[in-house]
Design an enzyme around this catalytic site. Structure first.
Site, PDB file in Angstrom:
ATOM      1  N   MET A   1     -22.596  22.593  60.554  1.00 11.48           N
ATOM      2  CA  MET A   1     -21.305  22.690  59.848  1.00 11.48           C
ATOM      3  C   MET A   1     -21.274  23.935  58.955  1.00 11.48           C
ATOM      4  SD  MET A   1     -19.871  19.340  58.038  1.00 11.48           S
ATOM      5  CE  MET A   1     -20.016  19.589  56.309  1.00 11.48           C
TER       6      MET A   1
ATOM      7  N   LYS B   1     -34.917   3.821  60.476  1.00 10.27           N
ATOM      8  CA  LYS B   1     -34.396   2.518  60.060  1.00 10.27           C
ATOM      9  C   LYS B   1     -32.862   2.476  60.147  1.00 10.27           C
ATOM     10  CE  LYS B   1     -35.202  -0.936  56.499  1.00 10.27           C
ATOM     11  NZ  LYS B   1     -34.209  -1.024  55.435  1.00 10.27           N
TER      12      LYS B   1
ATOM     13  N   SER C   1      -4.364  15.381  55.467  1.00  6.33           N
ATOM     14  CA  SER C   1      -3.309  14.605  56.117  1.00  6.33           C
ATOM     15  C   SER C   1      -1.896  15.055  55.738  1.00  6.33           C
ATOM     16  CB  SER C   1      -3.507  13.119  55.830  1.00  6.33           C
ATOM     17  OG  SER C   1      -4.702  12.690  56.434  1.00  6.33           O
TER      18      SER C   1
ATOM     19  N   THR D   1      -8.829   6.365  53.135  1.00  2.51           N
ATOM     20  CA  THR D   1     -10.060   7.114  53.328  1.00  2.51           C
ATOM     21  C   THR D   1     -11.110   6.686  52.307  1.00  2.51           C
ATOM     22  OG1 THR D   1     -10.991   9.305  53.753  1.00  2.51           O
ATOM     23  CG2 THR D   1      -9.325   9.190  52.009  1.00  2.51           C
TER      24      THR D   1
ATOM     25  N   GLY E   1     -21.664   7.064  59.221  1.00  2.00           N
ATOM     26  CA  GLY E   1     -20.351   6.430  59.339  1.00  2.00           C
ATOM     27  C   GLY E   1     -19.603   6.793  60.617  1.00  2.00           C
TER      28      GLY E   1
ATOM     29  N   TYR F   1     -15.774  19.951  62.885  1.00  2.00           N
ATOM     30  CA  TYR F   1     -14.563  20.718  63.209  1.00  2.00           C
ATOM     31  C   TYR F   1     -14.533  22.087  62.517  1.00  2.00           C
ATOM     32  CZ  TYR F   1     -13.236  18.148  58.991  1.00  2.00           C
ATOM     33  OH  TYR F   1     -13.229  17.577  57.736  1.00  2.00           O
TER      34      TYR F   1
ATOM     35  N   LYS G   1     -12.324   2.215  52.960  1.00  2.00           N
ATOM     36  CA  LYS G   1     -12.106   1.767  54.351  1.00  2.00           C
ATOM     37  C   LYS G   1     -12.592   0.347  54.621  1.00  2.00           C
ATOM     38  CE  LYS G   1     -12.184   6.379  56.365  1.00  2.00           C
ATOM     39  NZ  LYS G   1     -12.525   7.226  57.501  1.00  2.00           N
TER      40      LYS G   1
ATOM     41  N   ASP H   1      -9.788   6.383  63.435  1.00  2.00           N
ATOM     42  CA  ASP H   1     -10.865   7.400  63.449  1.00  2.00           C
ATOM     43  C   ASP H   1     -11.598   7.294  64.773  1.00  2.00           C
ATOM     44  OD1 ASP H   1     -10.516   8.376  60.848  1.00  2.00           O
ATOM     45  OD2 ASP H   1     -11.797   6.824  59.984  1.00  2.00           O
TER      46      ASP H   1
HETATM   47  P1  NAP Z   1     -23.271  10.622  57.376  1.00  2.00           P
HETATM   48  O1  NAP Z   1     -22.823   9.228  57.086  1.00  2.00           O
HETATM   49  O2  NAP Z   1     -23.986  11.430  56.350  1.00  2.00           O
HETATM   50  O3  NAP Z   1     -24.174  10.516  58.711  1.00  2.00           O
HETATM   51  C1  NAP Z   1     -24.946  11.562  59.227  1.00  2.00           C
HETATM   52  C2  NAP Z   1     -26.287  10.939  59.641  1.00  2.00           C
HETATM   53  O4  NAP Z   1     -27.016  11.880  60.399  1.00  2.00           O
HETATM   54  C3  NAP Z   1     -27.153  10.554  58.429  1.00  2.00           C
HETATM   55  O5  NAP Z   1     -27.731   9.294  58.665  1.00  2.00           O
HETATM   56  C4  NAP Z   1     -28.184  11.671  58.417  1.00  2.00           C
HETATM   57  O6  NAP Z   1     -29.402  11.301  57.825  1.00  2.00           O
HETATM   58  C5  NAP Z   1     -28.362  11.907  59.893  1.00  2.00           C
HETATM   59  N1  NAP Z   1     -28.942  13.202  60.218  1.00  2.00           N
HETATM   60  C6  NAP Z   1     -28.950  14.348  59.488  1.00  2.00           C
HETATM   61  N2  NAP Z   1     -29.568  15.320  60.184  1.00  2.00           N
HETATM   62  C7  NAP Z   1     -29.951  14.797  61.364  1.00  2.00           C
HETATM   63  C8  NAP Z   1     -30.627  15.302  62.517  1.00  2.00           C
HETATM   64  N3  NAP Z   1     -31.040  16.574  62.590  1.00  2.00           N
HETATM   65  N4  NAP Z   1     -30.848  14.464  63.550  1.00  2.00           N
HETATM   66  C9  NAP Z   1     -30.437  13.188  63.517  1.00  2.00           C
HETATM   67  N5  NAP Z   1     -29.810  12.640  62.440  1.00  2.00           N
HETATM   68  C10 NAP Z   1     -29.564  13.443  61.381  1.00  2.00           C
HETATM   69  O7  NAP Z   1     -22.037  11.497  57.833  1.00  2.00           O
HETATM   70  P2  NAP Z   1     -20.719  11.008  58.629  1.00  2.00           P
HETATM   71  O8  NAP Z   1     -19.703  10.546  57.654  1.00  2.00           O
HETATM   72  O9  NAP Z   1     -21.131  10.116  59.726  1.00  2.00           O
HETATM   73  O10 NAP Z   1     -20.208  12.407  59.185  1.00  2.00           O
HETATM   74  C11 NAP Z   1     -20.967  13.156  60.127  1.00  2.00           C
HETATM   75  C12 NAP Z   1     -20.227  14.440  60.431  1.00  2.00           C
HETATM   76  O11 NAP Z   1     -19.008  14.106  61.077  1.00  2.00           O
HETATM   77  C13 NAP Z   1     -19.772  15.236  59.201  1.00  2.00           C
HETATM   78  O12 NAP Z   1     -20.689  16.209  58.885  1.00  2.00           O
HETATM   79  C14 NAP Z   1     -18.455  15.869  59.605  1.00  2.00           C
HETATM   80  O13 NAP Z   1     -18.654  17.201  60.013  1.00  2.00           O
HETATM   81  C15 NAP Z   1     -18.054  15.096  60.807  1.00  2.00           C
HETATM   82  N6  NAP Z   1     -16.763  14.412  60.693  1.00  2.00           N
HETATM   83  C16 NAP Z   1     -15.847  14.692  61.633  1.00  2.00           C
HETATM   84  C17 NAP Z   1     -14.639  14.055  61.605  1.00  2.00           C
HETATM   85  C18 NAP Z   1     -13.608  14.406  62.634  1.00  2.00           C
HETATM   86  O14 NAP Z   1     -12.507  13.857  62.584  1.00  2.00           O
HETATM   87  N7  NAP Z   1     -13.911  15.264  63.569  1.00  2.00           N
HETATM   88  C19 NAP Z   1     -14.357  13.105  60.613  1.00  2.00           C
HETATM   89  C20 NAP Z   1     -15.322  12.818  59.663  1.00  2.00           C
HETATM   90  C21 NAP Z   1     -16.533  13.484  59.711  1.00  2.00           C
HETATM   91  P3  NAP Z   1     -29.562  11.596  56.214  1.00  2.00           P
HETATM   92  O15 NAP Z   1     -28.575  10.714  55.553  1.00  2.00           O
HETATM   93  O16 NAP Z   1     -30.967  11.223  55.934  1.00  2.00           O
HETATM   94  O17 NAP Z   1     -29.265  13.049  56.034  1.00  2.00           O
END
Ligand code: NAP
Length: 289
Positions: free
Chosen positions: A207, A162, A26, A71, A138, A232, A75, A111
């Site tokens: 990623m 779940k 940021s 962050t 998230g 990204y 949050k 977000d």
């Molecule tokens: P998170 O809380 O870890 O959520 C990812 C979820 O996807 C978890 O529940 C994970 O399960 C599940 N998963 C993993 N592999 C999978 C698959 N092949 N099929 C279906 N589900 C699967 O992560 P998050 O905070 O939501 O972030 C997700 C991604 O968003 C990050 O990797 C980052 O690249 C991106 N991001 C982008 C921005 C932006 O501004 N563009 C901002 C923040 C994050 P498990 O927990 O069992 O692995």
């Protein structure tokens, strides 16, 4: 051309709090954009331990800090110390942006708003569409909340069934919308994707550095999909490349990242920042290709 701004007794502060926070992008994208508009603000990052969260918010009030981004991991917990929460952020139970409006601390979740703005800017129609999420963490949760206001139906999938069921049930209760949670496995995805208009990857699959991975087999994709990958880094994921090859419109996660900042910038300053400059600062910072 950027106007020279020197820090004086009049300079106001914007900041981000998190724990840890040293990797935050940021300050890198905000300060050049503020300077270019000649705005007398500096944007800094503060590492705030969870034990000190309430004191940090009291500090914002005492010091008259005009805007604060929030962050991980604050949050959700920060909400109890604020005065007015935007209705959808209240339902989500998570905020990332606080505005100090003459001592009244108001909060929003930009977000999720940033993701929606990116889709709209990319020409993606949301109203009445069927949306399939890969992942129910998230990011999926907050984006599903905001898109559920306009979508016809949302399906959240996750390798942990779940998790998808729990998040879908919560959004259904809070928003009164058509949303289902399912296990992310090939047979289910194959059936669901036929009914899908917008596919959103909200998993970390693809990623950097594992850029050859994709969360869904390319033979399941069809040309009528709009594919949004929230990742990204890299700018073009394998999923996006697979989808583009068969004629899908695609969008990567960089615009979402920039737009969460843009929405906060506009709310706090009443001015629109140079988004090209903000994008380029993030690309330089991360060395993204
Ligand atoms: P998170 O809380 O870890 O959520 C990812 C979820 O996807 C978890 O529940 C994970 O399960 C599940 N998963 C993993 N592999 C999978 C698959 N092949 N099929 C279906 N589900 C699967 O992560 P998050 O905070 O939501 O972030 C997700 C991604 O968003 C990050 O990797 C980052 O690249 C991106 N991001 C982008 C921005 C932006 O501004 N563009 C901002 C923040 C994050 P498990 O927990 O069992 O692995």
């Amino acid at each position: 051309m950027s106007k020279k701004v020197s820090l004086t007794a009049h300079t106001n502060i914007f900041c981000i709090i998190g724990h840890p926070v040293e990797h935050s992008m940021s300050p890198t994208m905000w300060n050049p954009a503020l300077q270019e508009l000649g705005l007398d603000y500096a944007y800094v990052a503060f590492d705030v331990h969870p034990d000190n969260l309430e004191k940090a918010i009291l500090g914002m009030r005492a010091l008259g800090i005009k805007g604060m981004n929030v962050t991980i991991p604050h949050k959700e917990n920060v909400i109890q110390y604020l005065d007015e929460i935007d209705p959808i952020a209240k339902k989500m139970g998570a905020i990332n942006t606080i505005k100090n409006d003459d001592g009244v601390l108001k909060a929003r979740n930009t977000d999720a708003g940033g993701a929606k703005k990116s889709l709209i800017d990319a020409g993606c129609e949301i109203s009445g569409k069927n949306i399939l999420f890969l992942g129910s963490g998230g990011v999926a949760r907050s984006v599903a909340y905001i898109l559920s206001q306009q979508a016809n139906k949302i399906v959240l999938t996750d390798i942990v069934e779940k998790s998808a069921l729990t998040v879908a049930q919560e959004i259904k209760q809070n928003m009164g919308v058509d949303i289902e949670g399912k296990l992310s496995k090939k047979s289910i995805l194959k059936e669901e994707i036929q009914k899908t208009d917008i596919l959103i990857n909200a998993t970390p699959i693809g990623m950097h550095p594992k850029m050859n991975a994709s969360p869904i087999s390319k033979e399941l994709l069809h040309e009528d999909l709009f594919v949004f990958d929230v990742i990204y880094n890299p700018l073009q994921t394998k999923l996006m490349k697979d989808a583009a090859k068969i004629g899908c419109k695609t969008l990567g996660g960089l615009d979402m990242l920039v737009n969460q900042g843009v929405l906060a910038f506009e709310w706090w300053t009443g001015k629109s920042p140079n988004t090209t400059l903000m994008r380029s600062k993030i690309i330089d910072f991360l060395g993204i290709k």
